[in-house]
Design a protein around this motif. Structure first.
Motif, mmCIF file in Angstrom:
data_model
loop_
_atom_site.group_PDB
_atom_site.id
_atom_site.type_symbol
_atom_site.label_atom_id
_atom_site.label_comp_id
_atom_site.label_asym_id
_atom_site.label_seq_id
_atom_site.Cartn_x
_atom_site.Cartn_y
_atom_site.Cartn_z
ATOM 1 N N SER A 17 -58.709 -3.938 113.963
ATOM 2 C CA SER A 17 -57.952 -5.044 114.400
ATOM 3 C C SER A 17 -56.461 -4.806 115.205
ATOM 4 N N ALA A 18 -55.991 -3.591 114.901
ATOM 5 C CA ALA A 18 -54.979 -3.431 115.585
ATOM 6 C C ALA A 18 -54.860 -3.376 117.045
ATOM 7 N N TYR A 19 -56.013 -2.917 117.559
ATOM 8 C CA TYR A 19 -56.412 -2.904 118.932
ATOM 9 C C TYR A 19 -56.288 -4.437 119.595
ATOM 10 N N LEU A 20 -56.637 -5.275 118.569
ATOM 11 C CA LEU A 20 -56.585 -6.639 119.090
ATOM 12 C C LEU A 20 -55.258 -7.360 119.120
ATOM 13 N N PHE A 21 -54.580 -7.010 117.950
ATOM 14 C CA PHE A 21 -53.048 -7.657 117.642
ATOM 15 C C PHE A 21 -52.089 -7.017 118.355
ATOM 16 N N VAL A 22 -52.182 -5.752 118.407
ATOM 17 C CA VAL A 22 -50.905 -5.116 119.099
ATOM 18 C C VAL A 22 -50.463 -5.614 120.436
ATOM 19 N N PRO A 23 -51.392 -5.568 121.379
ATOM 20 C CA PRO A 23 -50.998 -6.148 122.826
ATOM 21 C C PRO A 23 -50.987 -7.672 122.625
ATOM 22 N N GLY A 24 -51.471 -8.453 121.724
ATOM 23 C CA GLY A 24 -50.979 -9.900 121.684
ATOM 24 C C GLY A 24 -49.659 -10.096 121.049
ATOM 25 N N VAL A 25 -49.249 -9.379 120.044
ATOM 26 C CA VAL A 25 -47.914 -9.537 119.438
ATOM 27 C C VAL A 25 -47.108 -9.026 120.538
ATOM 28 N N MET A 26 -47.137 -8.269 121.249
ATOM 29 C CA MET A 26 -46.323 -7.713 122.051
ATOM 30 C C MET A 26 -45.850 -8.816 123.193
ATOM 31 N N ALA A 27 -46.957 -9.461 123.632
ATOM 32 C CA ALA A 27 -46.904 -10.566 124.517
ATOM 33 C C ALA A 27 -45.879 -11.621 123.711
ATOM 34 N N LEU A 28 -46.204 -12.002 122.558
ATOM 35 C CA LEU A 28 -45.557 -12.841 121.791
ATOM 36 C C LEU A 28 -44.400 -12.842 121.789
#
Length: 368
Positions: free
Chosen positions: A170-181
């Protein structure tokens, strides 16, 4: 030019003297990344299940042991009849009930098929789909290994392979998204507060009578936060790579270029917000509410855009984070180059130029 350098230096000194600003810039992003990366998961683990075994033969016992030893499930209760299923679901703890038909093992050997019913609590449909998918996979894997010559009822057996994230981390999904956020909130919020702070403290009058032009004032406000946000992004990438093992398959230089472009766009958006906000509270409210929720919901960070209603899909096109999330995932996970993300890059450049022009225009009006 000398005046601009002095103005930028003053902004840096002002930032470093304020511990609250430093916490917002560096403490909150790291905390958010660690929280999102460790708490929010889309895999299942220790899901409570119940089993109604009408056969209780060797085969059903072995399948049950295989399911429970997988690490995904915990046995909450062995049921005695189907009437207990609705009751146990209402308690909210059990997410799935597995029902083996009578004479399961005997039918499997003699007839080549046996029935097992998977009943899931679909109050959370995503979890229900995952739980049923995991259970089905475990049962089929057991049957194939124990009875290699047995013809299963299924005529088509698809072979599934996950590209770019075979282990479904799941980190592959959330790290890029959290980076944008994080970059959107921190960059836009800090710059929006910076000018409104000048207005609240009464120092805006000093800027009004200074020889600095509107564009120079904006540049002086943006550059310190630009450099600090770049450092912030670098820290986020390092944490994602070394702590959460998110790969960087593409060019690191391209990754940082796209990140800087997104940060610059967010900073210009923050300046635009500051020109319409009357005080720091309003600026923070607009930045947090007006940017955080759309970034989470409409960027494809958590929810697939393709699954959204048409109206929301159209609305998502004006969300800068949508394009940045696409770019970051493509570079980090797929290893693509600029030829694959040039459309998204041009869109971010266009948005950046638009926000710069609008900010300078509105800021000039305020100065006049």
């Amino acid at each position: 030019m000398k005046q601009l350098r002095s103005f930028i230096k003053k902004e840096f000194f002002h930032i470093f003297r304020d511990p609250r600003t430093m916490i917002i810039l560096f403490g909150i992003p790291i905390a958010q990344l660690l929280i999102f990366g460790t708490v929010i998961k889309n895999e299942i683990k220790d899901v409570h299940i119940a089993i109604f075994d009408q056969s209780k033969d060797e085969t059903t016992l072995e399948i049950t042991n295989k399911i429970l030893s997988s690490g995904y499930f915990l046995l909450d209760e062995n049921l005695e009849n189907t009437k207990d299923i609705e009751t146990i679901f209402k308690k909210g703890k059990v997410r799935q009930v597995i029902v083996f038909e009578s004479k399961f093992g005997e039918k499997l050997i003699k007839e080549g098929k046996a029935g097992v019913q998977l009943i899931a609590d679909a109050s959370d449909p995503n979890v229900a789909r995952l739980v049923n998918s995991y259970t089905t996979g475990i049962i089929n894997d057991y049957i194939k290994k124990m009875y290699p010559n047995l013809k299963l009822p299924m005529q088509i057996e698809p072979e599934i392979r996950m590209f770019f994230n075979e282990e479904m981390q799941s980190a592959y999904l959330f790290v890029p998204g959290v980076m944008a956020l994080i970059l959107m909130l921190i960059s836009a919020m800090m710059t929006s507060i910076s000018i409104t702070r000048e207005k609240e403290m009464g120092t805006m009058e000093i800027l009004l009578v200074s020889p600095l032009r509107p564009a120079q004032i904006i540049v002086g406000k943006v550059i310190p936060y630009l450099l600090l946000s770049i450092a912030n992004a670098f820290v986020i990438v390092l944490i994602g790579h070394f702590i959460f093992k998110v790969p960087i398959m593409g060019s690191f230089i391209l990754l940082m270029f796209e990140t800087i472009l997104f940060i610059l766009m967010a900073l210009c958006l923050g300046i635009l917000i500051s020109t319409v906000a009357k005080n720091q509270m309003v600026a923070m409210f607009i930045s947090m509410i007006g940017l955080m929720l759309p970034t989470i919901i409409l960027s494809g960070f958590i929810y697939p855009i393709e699954n959204m209603p048409t109206a929301l899909q159209i609305l998502s096109h004006v969300m800068p984070a949508r394009y940045f999330v696409t770019i970051i995932r493509a570079i980090m996970l797929k290893g693509v180059g600029i030829l694959f993300v040039w459309k998204e890059t041009l869109t971010l450049i266009g948005m950046t130029l638009f926000f710069i022009a609008l900010s300078v225009k509105k800021f000039k009006i305020r100065l006049e």
